[in-house]
Design a protein around this motif. Structure first.
Motif, short mmCIF file in Angstrom:
data_model
loop_
_atom_site.label_atom_id
_atom_site.label_comp_id
_atom_site.label_asym_id
_atom_site.label_seq_id
_atom_site.Cartn_x
_atom_site.Cartn_y
_atom_site.Cartn_z
N LEU A 43 -6.61 -3.32 37.85
CA LEU A 43 -7.41 -4.44 37.13
C LEU A 43 -7.60 -3.83 35.52
O LEU A 43 -7.72 -4.60 34.73
CB LEU A 43 -8.87 -4.38 37.62
CG LEU A 43 -8.82 -4.92 39.05
CD1 LEU A 43 -10.21 -4.91 39.84
CD2 LEU A 43 -8.10 -6.51 38.97
N VAL A 44 -7.48 -2.48 35.21
CA VAL A 44 -7.60 -1.87 33.96
C VAL A 44 -6.46 -1.92 33.22
O VAL A 44 -6.39 -2.40 31.83
CB VAL A 44 -8.18 -0.49 34.17
CG1 VAL A 44 -8.23 0.11 32.55
CG2 VAL A 44 -9.83 -0.50 34.57
N PRO A 46 -4.06 -4.49 32.72
CA PRO A 46 -3.41 -5.35 31.60
C PRO A 46 -4.26 -5.10 30.42
O PRO A 46 -3.45 -4.97 29.24
CB PRO A 46 -3.92 -6.70 32.10
CG PRO A 46 -4.09 -6.33 33.52
CD PRO A 46 -4.55 -5.00 33.83
N ALA A 47 -5.44 -4.86 30.12
CA ALA A 47 -6.30 -4.74 28.92
C ALA A 47 -5.66 -3.59 28.16
O ALA A 47 -5.50 -3.34 26.78
CB ALA A 47 -7.72 -4.62 29.22
N LEU A 50 -1.74 -3.98 26.91
CA LEU A 50 -1.55 -5.07 26.19
C LEU A 50 -2.11 -4.21 24.70
O LEU A 50 -1.36 -4.47 23.80
CB LEU A 50 -2.25 -6.11 26.30
CG LEU A 50 -1.99 -7.34 25.36
CD1 LEU A 50 -0.81 -8.01 25.44
CD2 LEU A 50 -3.09 -8.49 25.56
N SER A 51 -3.18 -3.61 24.76
CA SER A 51 -3.52 -2.81 23.45
C SER A 51 -2.62 -1.75 23.24
O SER A 51 -2.56 -1.83 21.88
CB SER A 51 -5.08 -2.61 23.97
OG SER A 51 -5.38 -1.61 22.94
N VAL A 54 0.46 -3.35 21.41
CA VAL A 54 0.47 -3.93 20.38
C VAL A 54 -0.15 -2.90 19.14
O VAL A 54 0.34 -3.15 17.85
CB VAL A 54 -0.61 -5.22 20.18
CG1 VAL A 54 -0.94 -5.73 18.96
CG2 VAL A 54 0.09 -6.46 20.98
N VAL A 55 -1.05 -2.05 19.35
CA VAL A 55 -1.76 -1.26 18.62
C VAL A 55 -1.10 0.38 18.64
O VAL A 55 -0.82 0.51 17.43
CB VAL A 55 -3.52 -1.12 18.74
CG1 VAL A 55 -3.79 -0.16 17.90
CG2 VAL A 55 -3.82 -2.55 18.67
N CYS B 88 -8.25 -10.41 30.85
CA CYS B 88 -7.97 -8.89 30.88
C CYS B 88 -9.08 -8.08 30.62
O CYS B 88 -9.53 -7.21 31.34
CB CYS B 88 -6.88 -8.52 29.37
SG CYS B 88 -5.24 -9.11 29.77
N SER B 89 -10.17 -8.58 29.60
CA SER B 89 -11.37 -7.80 29.53
C SER B 89 -12.23 -7.94 30.53
O SER B 89 -13.02 -7.10 30.82
CB SER B 89 -11.99 -8.50 28.18
OG SER B 89 -12.52 -9.67 28.30
N PHE B 111 -10.72 2.73 23.82
CA PHE B 111 -11.13 1.41 23.24
C PHE B 111 -12.02 1.48 21.94
O PHE B 111 -11.81 0.82 21.12
CB PHE B 111 -11.77 0.61 24.31
CG PHE B 111 -10.71 -0.23 25.34
CD1 PHE B 111 -9.89 -0.82 24.86
CD2 PHE B 111 -10.98 -0.20 26.74
CE1 PHE B 111 -8.82 -1.46 25.64
CE2 PHE B 111 -9.87 -0.76 27.54
CZ PHE B 111 -9.00 -1.40 26.90
N ALA B 147 -5.30 -11.42 20.53
CA ALA B 147 -6.00 -11.13 21.72
C ALA B 147 -5.89 -9.39 21.79
O ALA B 147 -7.30 -9.03 22.10
CB ALA B 147 -5.09 -11.69 23.07
N ALA B 148 -4.92 -8.74 21.58
CA ALA B 148 -4.90 -7.36 22.02
C ALA B 148 -5.69 -6.66 20.97
O ALA B 148 -6.49 -5.71 21.23
CB ALA B 148 -3.41 -6.93 21.77
N ILE B 149 -5.82 -7.54 19.76
CA ILE B 149 -6.70 -6.72 18.52
C ILE B 149 -8.26 -6.67 19.08
O ILE B 149 -9.01 -5.84 18.75
CB ILE B 149 -6.41 -7.38 17.21
CG1 ILE B 149 -4.83 -6.96 16.70
CG2 ILE B 149 -7.18 -6.99 16.13
CD1 ILE B 149 -4.45 -7.72 15.66
N MET B 151 -9.20 -6.94 22.08
CA MET B 151 -9.47 -6.57 23.27
C MET B 151 -10.68 -5.53 23.65
O MET B 151 -11.68 -5.66 24.31
CB MET B 151 -8.30 -5.92 23.88
CG MET B 151 -8.32 -5.91 25.41
SD MET B 151 -8.60 -7.27 26.48
CE MET B 151 -6.65 -8.04 26.04
N VAL B 155 -13.84 -6.18 25.94
CA VAL B 155 -14.27 -5.09 27.03
C VAL B 155 -15.54 -4.69 27.08
O VAL B 155 -16.08 -4.54 28.06
CB VAL B 155 -13.04 -4.11 27.00
CG1 VAL B 155 -13.37 -3.07 27.99
CG2 VAL B 155 -11.60 -4.83 27.32
#
Lengths: 320, 277
Positions: A43-44, A46-47, A50-51, A54-55, B88-89, B111, B147-149, B151, B155
């Motif tokens: 569950l954690v 995807p977030a 994805l981050s 991209v980052v 996602c969040s 994060f 979205a990723a930026i 996130m 969250v």
């Protein structure tokens, strides 16, 4: 990292308790627990993924590219060590840009904070008109930088058809704020401040409203005046919010890009050059991605310092 | 005497608030006023009122700013970003609020740090990757980047809302034999739906207003968002101020209406991300 240690304690305590339940019971219970832990990781995922994609991955690539002569077009790049950094540090435009970022920071640490705090305090005692004023103050904040910049460029700063041009033709000489070497940065900052301060009003008001009513009443009973009430009752309560906003302003000041790029693109003659516009020009005007990456890395250094400050100030959140 | 002084202070306060309110709205009122005037009338006096309601400027702005295509692209961009962030969040916020994994503090710190990473640190290689994958000009793909930026903030917001779900409700559902997904869908999501609306408004606003990423990645005419279309119109059309101002009204109007309707959620989102108790 004391926050991390404190925060990590609860799971460890659960783990320590497990042997007490007895071997068979522990084994029987272990399977569903493991499965639900796996689900939790899924569950954690995807977030985080994805981050990271991209980052973090491009971020690491930037850190590597800063030491190469990569042009951002092909796959070829040569390792050139610190050459990008030494040429940037010798470039007078870099010094101008860094100076402008610092000037920007000082402007934003004071003017919007003062207006935001003043308006928040005024709204604190006006519960009936509060919502209306908040909505009005926030309108510039919710509009896109593109629209805000263009409407200021065209209807305010335009020397032919804007308010400034109109004033110049009617005896009130305001010059051309955006073309002046010494005025341009203030003209751009004015638009960004116009768009930003309402946000601070809302944040400060929300923080002020968390002050316990009993403390305010007690202070009033003891005959505190307005200044004393602010200094000894409200200020201690909003101190952490003020600090956090200052840290965020410092971070954003070293990243400032939108309004500068839209209104002057760093001109005239680098008068409004910022680290961000400096890096952007390297990448997309002269295709020196290696140098752009080096500037990006230097900017991130300021961000990282502020980021540690931010994490440290937010450490209460971790324990919530 | 004292009551008199207090009265004066109150009046001064009102005057100040009105002055700041006027400062916030003045440029926008100028936009509205000038959107009904022709070019020469704007140049003659930008402060004068229009002589009539002329909608010709709006018709021209709509076609020259390519707003139809622009609004469609902005919708795709915003919708993608909001959808990806919400899914996602909320999943991550649920796990982090319940401390369901042992490494949750590490994820939180990840994060927190990634929230303050400047776009310039990852922009250039990301651009390169996008061009290699032929994704430049792909509005939905850029929506995923936005979205990723956003996130980390999403969250954190979702986590605070999940913290409000009473432990007993969750445990009761588990005792009744619900699995994790049933629990999420039928028990927890209804409780945190205000949080979802808050996150959606904040991220939607960020995506709709985004400049740096969209202007870099969406350079083809067909992939321009509404604001980018307006920006390109400023380059070619800036001599006709009446039309420019009509374009601004087309862009600003809907946002102000949505903002006034959802202002509670906007304020919630701004505040919950920033006020430390």
């Amino acid at each position: 990292m004391p926050a991390t240690e404190a925060a990590a304690r609860p799971p460890r305590r659960i783990a320590a308790r497990r042997p007490d339940t007895g071997a068979t019971a522990g084994r029987r219970r272990a399977r569903p627990r493991r499965r639900s832990t796996l689900t939790s990781y899924l569950l954690v995922a995807p977030a985080v993924l994805l981050s990271a994609l991209v980052v973090v991955v491009p971020g690491v690539l930037t850190a590597v590219a800063a030491f190469t002569d990569w042009d951002g077009i092909g796959l070829k790049a040569r390792w050139i060590g610190f050459a990008n950094f030494s040429s940037i540090l010798r470039d007078p435009v870099f010094t101008t840009a860094l100076g402008n970022n610092i000037r920007w920071m000082l402007l934003f640490l004071t003017i919007p904070v003062a207006i935001g705090l003043l308006t928040a305090l005024l709204l604190l005692t006006r519960p009936r008109s509060r919502t209306l004023y908040q909505v009005i103050f926030l309108v510039p904040y919710v509009l896109a930088p593109i629209t805000n910049a263009i409407l200021w460029l065209n209807i305010v700063y335009n020397p032919l058809s804007g308010v400034v041009g109109y004033a110049n033709h009617h005896g009130l000489n305001l010059g051309e704020p955006l073309s002046g070497l010494h005025t341009a940065i203030y003209a751009v900052a004015a638009v960004d401040i116009w768009h930003f301060w309402g946000f601070l009003t809302v944040i400060y008001l929300a923080a002020l409203r968390q002050t316990p009513v009993e403390q305010v009443e007690a202070a009033l009973v003891e005959g505190a005046n307005g200044w004393q009430l602010f200094r000894y009752v409200y200020l201690p309560g909003i101190k952490s919010t003020l600090q956090l906003m200052w840290v965020m302003i410092i971070i954003f000041s070293f990243l400032a890009f939108d309004y500068v790029w839209l209104m002057t693109q760093g001109g005239p003659a680098h008068a409004t050059e910022m680290l961000s516009t400096y890096a952007y020009s390297f990448a997309f005007a002269s295709f020196q991605f290696g140098k752009a990456a080096a500037v990006g890395l230097i900017m991130s250094l300021f961000g990282l310092i502020s980021s540690f400050l931010y994490t440290w100030l937010s450490r209460k959140d971790l324990n919530a | 005497m004292r009551g008199h002084a207090r009265h004066i202070t109150a009046v001064c306060g009102h005057v100040l608030l009105l002055a700041f309110g006027a400062t916030a709205l003045f440029p926008l009122l100028l936009v509205l006023v000038n959107s009904f005037k022709d070019s020469s009338a704007v140049t003659a006096n930008p402060l004068s009122l229009p002589t009539g309601l002329n909608f010709e400027n709006f018709r021209q702005a709509w076609s020259y700013g390519h707003f139809q295509r622009g609004f469609i692209n902005s919708f795709i961009l915003t919708f993608t970003a909001v959808l990806v962030v919400l899914v996602c969040s909320s999943l991550a916020g649920y796990v982090l609020a319940g401390k369901k994994i042992r490494i949750w503090p590490a994820v939180m710190i990840y994060f927190m740090v990634s929230m303050t990473v400047p776009i310039q640190l990852f922009l250039f290689p990301l651009y390169f990757g996008f061009s290699r994958l032929h994704l430049l000009g792909n509005v939905a793909a850029v929506g995923v980047v936005i979205a990723a930026i956003n996130m980390p903030l999403a969250v954190f917001l979702m986590r605070t809302f999940f913290l409000k779900v009473p432990k007993e409700v969750e445990e009761a559902a588990l005792v009744d034999g619900a699995n994790t997904f049933q629990l999420l869908r039928s028990v927890i999501l209804p409780v945190v739906s205000p949080g979802l609306v808050t996150v959606a408004t904040i991220v939607g606003l960020m995506a709709w207003n985004e400049f740096l990423i969209t202007s870099t990645f969406l350079q083809g005419d067909s992939s321009m968002t509404a604001t980018l279309g307006y920006l390109s119109m400023n380059g070619t059309f800036s001599t006709n101020q009446g039309v420019m101002m009509a374009g601004a009204v087309i862009l600003v109007g809907p946002i102000i209406v949505i903002f006034v309707m959802l202002q509670r959620y906007f304020v919630d989102g701004f505040v919950s991300g920033s006020v430390k108790g």
